[in-house]
Scaffold this motif. Sequence first.
Motif, PDB file in Angstrom:
ATOM      1  N   ARG A  97      74.739  -4.703  57.197  1.00 31.02           N
ATOM      2  CA  ARG A  97      74.994  -4.549  58.379  1.00 31.02           C
ATOM      3  C   ARG A  97      76.197  -5.712  58.831  1.00 31.02           C
ATOM      4  N   GLU A  98      76.030  -6.924  58.183  1.00 35.08           N
ATOM      5  CA  GLU A  98      77.022  -7.918  58.372  1.00 35.08           C
ATOM      6  C   GLU A  98      77.724  -8.287  56.822  1.00 35.08           C
ATOM      7  N   ASP A 141      82.271 -16.948  58.472  1.00 29.64           N
ATOM      8  CA  ASP A 141      81.430 -17.277  59.580  1.00 29.64           C
ATOM      9  C   ASP A 141      82.628 -18.316  60.478  1.00 29.64           C
ATOM     10  N   HIS A 192      83.015 -13.851  61.659  1.00 29.35           N
ATOM     11  CA  HIS A 192      82.343 -12.901  61.217  1.00 29.35           C
ATOM     12  C   HIS A 192      80.959 -13.378  60.437  1.00 29.35           C
ATOM     13  N   THR A 248      77.851 -13.849  58.586  1.00 28.75           N
ATOM     14  CA  THR A 248      77.520 -13.486  57.318  1.00 28.75           C
ATOM     15  C   THR A 248      76.390 -13.956  56.785  1.00 28.75           C
ATOM     16  N   ARG A 291      81.172  -4.172  55.109  1.00 28.08           N
ATOM     17  CA  ARG A 291      80.467  -4.134  56.385  1.00 28.08           C
ATOM     18  C   ARG A 291      80.202  -2.695  57.021  1.00 28.08           C
TER      19      ARG A 291
END
Length: 271
Positions: free
Chosen positions: A60-61, A105, A109, A111, A144
């Motif tokens: 998802r991430e 991060d 993003h 993470t 992702r």
Amino acid sequence: MQAHPLPTYFLSHGGGPWPFMKTEFGHTYDALESSLRDMPRQLGTTPKAVLVVTAHWEAREFTVSASARPPMIYDYYGFPPHTYEVQYNAPGSPELAARVKALLDGAGHATMLDTERGFDHGTFSALYPVYPQADVPIVQLSLRHGLDPLTHVEAGRALAPLREEGILIVGSGLSYHNLRAFNAQGAAASHQFDGWLRATMALPPAERTAQLLAWEKAPAARMAHPREEHLLPLMVALGAAEQEAAAMPYHEDAFFGALAVSSFRFGQALG
């Protein structure tokens, strides 16, 4: 810090556990194996660790493997029994995992870390010929969900500082990945798409990125990649060395008898 940043790679990693099936595959993988074995010479140094963006992991991430001793994931079906006992005992690197998370991060993003994730065949099949002694630490990065090309290019941009820190960034996928036509039926599509891909790699950086972001407009794009998870690792490798020239350390026109497939390096060979 490295005197020169390491190049990045997009590797066409082949099918399943091929390095452990020499009898079954014969000479099918000779050219790919030769190109992978040549990577240490191209690098001119042993990296501190390898960050593998693997086509075989989506989350998802963005998620980073953070185990010090990663297990194995046998993510293939119908292969000989011995291939489900393969061990590639390279260490992980929780320190590198934390660094990757911090960089992503910091670029916006969100993470995650995964302390249990093992090596999938997109990782161990690609890296076994490069480092057969399994003595270089390896960390994996997922794709992702959504598989947005720009998101993955941006992730590569965020990870670019690793190249000056002695970390080798590898996108592990396949330049042609239509398993329903992984034979002569896919010949035309693979050659059309691969020809476009090779021509795109020779473009100036800004134009190259723009073309890759619009990859679905390429000839035979959706025939070559009905689903793009095996192409997206290329976007990360590109983003991490976006202003640098591309080279093609591996290419075949008759892989599995008919298919055009390629690997690419971004940045100068140092060896």
